[in-house]
Design a protein around this motif. Structure first.
Motif, PDB file in Angstrom:
ATOM      1  N   GLY A  74      -7.440  -2.777  35.891  1.00  0.00           N
ATOM      2  CA  GLY A  74      -7.487  -3.625  34.707  1.00  0.00           C
ATOM      3  C   GLY A  74      -6.078  -3.735  34.164  1.00  0.00           C
ATOM      4  O   GLY A  74      -5.106  -3.613  34.902  1.00  0.00           O
ATOM      5  N   SER A  75      -5.933  -3.940  32.870  1.00  0.00           N
ATOM      6  CA  SER A  75      -4.600  -4.029  32.278  1.00  0.00           C
ATOM      7  C   SER A  75      -4.678  -3.653  30.805  1.00  0.00           C
ATOM      8  O   SER A  75      -5.758  -3.557  30.236  1.00  0.00           O
ATOM      9  N   VAL A  76      -3.510  -3.428  30.217  1.00  0.00           N
ATOM     10  CA  VAL A  76      -3.417  -3.161  28.784  1.00  0.00           C
ATOM     11  C   VAL A  76      -2.992  -4.467  28.132  1.00  0.00           C
ATOM     12  O   VAL A  76      -1.915  -4.991  28.413  1.00  0.00           O
ATOM     13  N   ALA A  77      -3.841  -5.005  27.275  1.00  0.00           N
ATOM     14  CA  ALA A  77      -3.587  -6.300  26.636  1.00  0.00           C
ATOM     15  C   ALA A  77      -3.278  -6.094  25.153  1.00  0.00           C
ATOM     16  O   ALA A  77      -3.273  -4.970  24.648  1.00  0.00           O
ATOM     17  N   VAL A  78      -3.055  -7.196  24.454  1.00  0.00           N
ATOM     18  CA  VAL A  78      -2.685  -7.152  23.038  1.00  0.00           C
ATOM     19  C   VAL A  78      -3.739  -6.430  22.213  1.00  0.00           C
ATOM     20  O   VAL A  78      -3.418  -5.605  21.356  1.00  0.00           O
ATOM     21  N   ARG A  79      -5.007  -6.698  22.457  1.00  0.00           N
ATOM     22  CA  ARG A  79      -6.055  -6.071  21.631  1.00  0.00           C
ATOM     23  C   ARG A  79      -6.074  -4.557  21.803  1.00  0.00           C
ATOM     24  O   ARG A  79      -6.360  -3.819  20.857  1.00  0.00           O
ATOM     25  N   ASP A  80      -5.751  -4.056  23.015  1.00  0.00           N
ATOM     26  CA  ASP A  80      -5.663  -2.611  23.234  1.00  0.00           C
ATOM     27  C   ASP A  80      -4.528  -2.011  22.406  1.00  0.00           C
ATOM     28  O   ASP A  80      -4.668  -0.937  21.820  1.00  0.00           O
ATOM     29  N   LEU A  81      -3.403  -2.724  22.358  1.00  0.00           N
ATOM     30  CA  LEU A  81      -2.261  -2.247  21.577  1.00  0.00           C
ATOM     31  C   LEU A  81      -2.564  -2.284  20.083  1.00  0.00           C
ATOM     32  O   LEU A  81      -2.195  -1.366  19.351  1.00  0.00           O
ATOM     33  N   VAL A  82      -3.236  -3.334  19.626  1.00  0.00           N
ATOM     34  CA  VAL A  82      -3.609  -3.432  18.207  1.00  0.00           C
ATOM     35  C   VAL A  82      -4.535  -2.278  17.834  1.00  0.00           C
ATOM     36  O   VAL A  82      -4.337  -1.626  16.805  1.00  0.00           O
ATOM     37  N   ASP A  83      -5.537  -1.990  18.684  1.00  0.00           N
ATOM     38  CA  ASP A  83      -6.454  -0.871  18.415  1.00  0.00           C
ATOM     39  C   ASP A  83      -5.700   0.454  18.366  1.00  0.00           C
ATOM     40  O   ASP A  83      -5.931   1.278  17.469  1.00  0.00           O
ATOM     41  N   ALA A  84      -4.778   0.679  19.314  1.00  0.00           N
ATOM     42  CA  ALA A  84      -4.016   1.930  19.355  1.00  0.00           C
ATOM     43  C   ALA A  84      -3.112   2.063  18.127  1.00  0.00           C
ATOM     44  O   ALA A  84      -3.011   3.145  17.537  1.00  0.00           O
ATOM     45  N   LEU A  85      -2.474   0.966  17.727  1.00  0.00           N
ATOM     46  CA  LEU A  85      -1.612   1.002  16.538  1.00  0.00           C
ATOM     47  C   LEU A  85      -2.426   1.235  15.270  1.00  0.00           C
ATOM     48  O   LEU A  85      -2.011   1.989  14.384  1.00  0.00           O
ATOM     49  N   ASN A  86      -3.588   0.590  15.165  1.00  0.00           N
ATOM     50  CA  ASN A  86      -4.441   0.803  13.993  1.00  0.00           C
ATOM     51  C   ASN A  86      -4.946   2.240  13.934  1.00  0.00           C
ATOM     52  O   ASN A  86      -5.016   2.829  12.860  1.00  0.00           O
ATOM     53  N   ASP A  87      -5.284   2.823  15.102  1.00  0.00           N
ATOM     54  CA  ASP A  87      -5.707   4.221  15.141  1.00  0.00           C
ATOM     55  C   ASP A  87      -4.574   5.160  14.726  1.00  0.00           C
ATOM     56  O   ASP A  87      -4.812   6.224  14.169  1.00  0.00           O
ATOM     57  N   ALA A  88      -3.322   4.757  15.006  1.00  0.00           N
ATOM     58  CA  ALA A  88      -2.149   5.562  14.646  1.00  0.00           C
ATOM     59  C   ALA A  88      -1.745   5.360  13.186  1.00  0.00           C
ATOM     60  O   ALA A  88      -0.774   5.955  12.727  1.00  0.00           O
ATOM     61  N   GLY A  89      -2.472   4.496  12.462  1.00  0.00           N
ATOM     62  CA  GLY A  89      -2.195   4.303  11.039  1.00  0.00           C
ATOM     63  C   GLY A  89      -1.302   3.121  10.714  1.00  0.00           C
ATOM     64  O   GLY A  89      -0.889   2.952   9.577  1.00  0.00           O
ATOM     65  N   HIS A  90      -0.976   2.303  11.694  1.00  0.00           N
ATOM     66  CA  HIS A  90      -0.161   1.105  11.459  1.00  0.00           C
ATOM     67  C   HIS A  90      -1.083  -0.100  11.483  1.00  0.00           C
ATOM     68  O   HIS A  90      -1.631  -0.442  12.525  1.00  0.00           O
ATOM     69  N   LYS A  91      -1.239  -0.744  10.342  1.00  0.00           N
ATOM     70  CA  LYS A  91      -2.130  -1.902  10.267  1.00  0.00           C
ATOM     71  C   LYS A  91      -1.379  -3.151  10.736  1.00  0.00           C
ATOM     72  O   LYS A  91      -0.452  -3.606  10.070  1.00  0.00           O
ATOM     73  N   VAL A  92      -1.745  -3.657  11.906  1.00  0.00           N
ATOM     74  CA  VAL A  92      -1.129  -4.875  12.442  1.00  0.00           C
ATOM     75  C   VAL A  92      -2.220  -5.824  12.906  1.00  0.00           C
ATOM     76  O   VAL A  92      -3.327  -5.413  13.221  1.00  0.00           O
ATOM     77  N   SER A  93      -1.867  -7.105  12.945  1.00  0.00           N
ATOM     78  CA  SER A  93      -2.810  -8.109  13.436  1.00  0.00           C
ATOM     79  C   SER A  93      -2.470  -8.448  14.881  1.00  0.00           C
ATOM     80  O   SER A  93      -1.397  -8.113  15.373  1.00  0.00           O
ATOM     81  N   LYS A  94      -3.399  -9.117  15.537  1.00  0.00           N
ATOM     82  CA  LYS A  94      -3.172  -9.531  16.922  1.00  0.00           C
ATOM     83  C   LYS A  94      -1.945 -10.431  17.036  1.00  0.00           C
ATOM     84  O   LYS A  94      -1.192 -10.345  18.001  1.00  0.00           O
ATOM     85  N   ALA A  95      -1.743 -11.291  16.058  1.00  0.00           N
ATOM     86  CA  ALA A  95      -0.637 -12.239  16.111  1.00  0.00           C
ATOM     87  C   ALA A  95       0.718 -11.543  15.999  1.00  0.00           C
ATOM     88  O   ALA A  95       1.733 -12.097  16.423  1.00  0.00           O
TER      89      ALA A  95
END
Length: 197
Positions: free
Chosen positions: A91-112
């Motif tokens: 598979g691959s690591v896409a934008v939504r995976d990065l957004v989920d990981a960043l949100n879990d780390a406490g950084h609130k970011v949007s997909k855009a």
């Protein structure tokens, strides 16, 4: 189509610039996202009348983004994925995976906000840009590994794939003993059983 930019757009221009863009880009992205106005006389007058307010709002948003960027100092996320022996991900690591990981780390970011040129398809450490504002972006280190132990090794600067191949070469691995008299397709275990019998 000529448009008046209402905010800085990368590779196009700054606030107030009149630029020529393709019709589809203007209709599908710039105009609906309120990043630009059609460049006609009426819109030019409206823009000039509101220029100070638009620039002030942009400065406020940029200031907030710069404050938020300080929380991203040395930010990194680890993503654990299954991968083959050569490091290719299933598979691959896409934008939504990065957004989920960043949100879990406490950084609130949007997909855009996450700028990923292409999906990540192999294990390793990558640097991904997060655009908090058109004029403020921060780098985030993304560590993609098969296990937490492997992620720690990669974070320490070890090339995991090179190490696996070195270990295999040292131990004589990745090769099978060759027996010229063996039956075609038989494995080493079958040959051992035949030799004992």
């Amino acid at each position: 189509m000529d448009v008046i930019l209402l905010e800085r757009v990368e590779k196009l221009g700054a606030i107030g610039d009149v630029v020529k863009v393709k019709d589809g880009f203007a209709r599908n992205y710039l105009l609906p996202n309120k990043k630009a106005l059609r460049a006609n006389e009426a819109n030019r007058k409206v823009f000039e009348a509101n220029r100070a307010r638009i620039e002030a709002e942009n400065a406020n948003r940029r200031g907030e983004a710069e404050k938020e960027a300080k929380s991203f100092k040395d930010a990194s996320v680890t993503i654990i994925r299954q991968a083959s022996n050569v490091g290719q991900l299933y598979g691959s690591v896409a934008v939504r995976d990065l957004v989920d990981a960043l949100n879990d780390a406490g950084h609130k970011v949007s997909k855009a906000a996450v700028v990923l040129d292409r999906p990540i398809k192999a294990i390793g450490v990558y640097e991904v840009k997060v655009a908090l504002h058109p004029e403020v972006s921060v780098p985030v280190k993304v560590n993609v590994a098969r296990s937490p132990e492997e992620a720690e090794m990669q974070a320490a600067g070890v090339d995991v794939m090179a190490q696996v191949f070195e270990e295999g070469r040292d131990q004589g691995g990745f090769t099978e003993d060759y027996d010229a008299h063996a039956e075609p397709g038989s494995t080493a275990e079958v040959r051992e059983e035949q030799a004992e019998a």
